[in-house]
Design an enzyme around this catalytic site. Structure first.
Site, short mmCIF file in Angstrom:
data_model
loop_
_atom_site.label_atom_id
_atom_site.label_comp_id
_atom_site.label_asym_id
_atom_site.label_seq_id
_atom_site.Cartn_x
_atom_site.Cartn_y
_atom_site.Cartn_z
N HIS A 51 0.82 -1.20 0.00
CA HIS A 51 0.00 0.00 0.00
C HIS A 51 0.87 1.26 0.00
CE1 HIS A 51 -3.87 -2.12 1.65
NE2 HIS A 51 -3.38 -2.68 0.57
N GLU A 53 1.22 3.83 2.03
CA GLU A 53 1.94 4.18 3.25
C GLU A 53 3.21 3.32 3.40
OE1 GLU A 53 -2.53 4.24 4.39
OE2 GLU A 53 -1.23 3.32 2.89
N CYS A 78 -5.55 1.62 6.30
CA CYS A 78 -6.35 0.43 6.57
C CYS A 78 -6.00 -0.15 7.94
CB CYS A 78 -6.17 -0.61 5.48
SG CYS A 78 -4.51 -1.30 5.34
N CYS A 87 -2.02 -1.12 7.50
CA CYS A 87 -1.05 -0.03 7.37
C CYS A 87 -0.90 0.75 8.68
CB CYS A 87 -1.45 0.91 6.25
SG CYS A 87 -1.24 0.21 4.60
#
Length: 353
Positions: A51, A53, A78, A87
């Protein structure tokens, strides 16, 4: 524009790098900033990949996080396990002290939870920065959760005098409406959606391939509603070049594709929506024909319409659908005019293109 708004705009730009590649996930960009200086950037590049991040913090490296560093992200981090770990766990582990979020994630597994966990860990959190723009960016993902159906984009081409085709029908290359340049744009639109839909009449009359050819991108799931089983088995929608989903009254043994039965008393669009939700298909491009598009309009189940008006004049034929609301944006592409109709509130900076 405030500093927060400017960095959030950068997150949106980064997120767009995943357009057409991350679905059914949302498009997300992240940027780490300290004293108005960019320390690292990242985005979600493809479905199943790290993801935004994670990619941003990987780019920053393993050094100590500056106390004044702020992580900007256009969607709430998330908080649930899926194909990748949450994350928010990484943000807490890396001791991020300041978090700015564009909008809340509508997925009930994360909605508000990521933000709450960040605050519980001592982060200073600001939410709803460029909120409308961030929701517009992920309108497909958000609609899927909030309305429990895919985001529906209607698209058709019409002659300058308002017809979809000319009667009597002639060879398709003779009654061409849009330019080759617009074809490239339409194929880019296809690559941005997860599914594309036509009815049996369009499949029979035009024998479309419904895939992506004139640009680089992923072909959508081809969906055909054919209640009577009248589409010839050698039609291009059954050629195996892309996945096909057939909705019909009874199963067919002469074609190889996924099939869903639709009873005579059922609304095929409702059946289709339920099946696409089951498959986590977040968006649907409806390409024809006039009767099918008219059904979506009359039943009030659409979100955008993209109307291509070419210079050709037919004088008779199948009348093009008419939308009650005015077009919200219009632009030229080669010799064609393209009108965009959007039903959800948005900002001038976010028109579709």
């Amino acid at each position: 524009m405030s500093s927060d708004e400017r960095w959030m705009q950068r997150c949106i730009q980064l997120a767009l790098n995943g357009s057409g590649r991350v679905a059914p996930n949302p498009m997300v960009g992240a940027i780490l900033v300290s004293n108005e200086r960019v320390l690292a950037e990242g985005w979600h590049g493809f479905h199943g990949g790290a993801h935004a991040e994670v990619n941003c913090l990987r780019a920053f490296g393993n050094g100590t996080m500056p106390e004044d560093a702020t992580l900007y992200v256009n969607l709430e981090p998330c908080a649930h396990h899926d194909l990748t770990p949450p994350c928010i766990n990484l943000l807490i582990e890396r001791k991020v002290k300041n978090l700015v979020v564009g909008c809340v994630d509508p997925n009930p597994l994360t909605k508000g939870i990521g933000i709450a966990r960040a605050r519980e860990a001592g982060m200073r959190v600001r939410v709803d920065i460029r909120h409308d723009d961030c929701r517009w960016l992920n309108r497909r993902f958000i609609t899927s959760f909030e309305k429990r159906r895919p985001y529906v984009v209607l698209k058709w081409a019409q002659s300058n005098d308002g017809y979809l085709d000319r009667h009597p029908r002639v060879e398709r290359n003779v009654q061409r409406i849009s330019s080759a340049a617009t074809d490239v744009l339409v194929h880019r639109w296809r690559s941005e959606e997860q599914a594309i839909l036509v009815g049996s009449r369009t499949a029979i009359n035009d024998n479309p391939r419904l895939n992506v050819r004139h640009t680089v991108g992923r072909s959508p799931l081809r969906v055909v509603i054919d209640r009577k089983g009248s589409i010839p088995p050698d039609s291009q929608v059954f050629d195996g070049s892309a996945p096909t989903l057939l909705l019909s009254a009874a199963g067919r043994n002469d074609v190889e594709c996924d099939q869903v039965a639709v009873r005579s008393d059922e609304d095929p669009v409702a059946v289709l929506f339920a099946e696409l939700q089951r498959r986590s298909v977040r968006s649907l491009l409806v390409e024809g024909g006039g009767e099918l598009i008219g059904h979506f309009i009359s039943s009030n189940r659409w979100d955008e319409a993209r109307v291509i008006t070419g210079p050709v004049v037919f004088r008779n034929g199948t009348k093009a659908p008419v939308l009650a609301d005015p077009s919200v944006h219009e632009e030229a592409n080669a010799n064609d005019r393209i009108s965009f109709h959007v039903r959800t509130p948005t900002t001038a900076a976010s028109w579709p293109s």
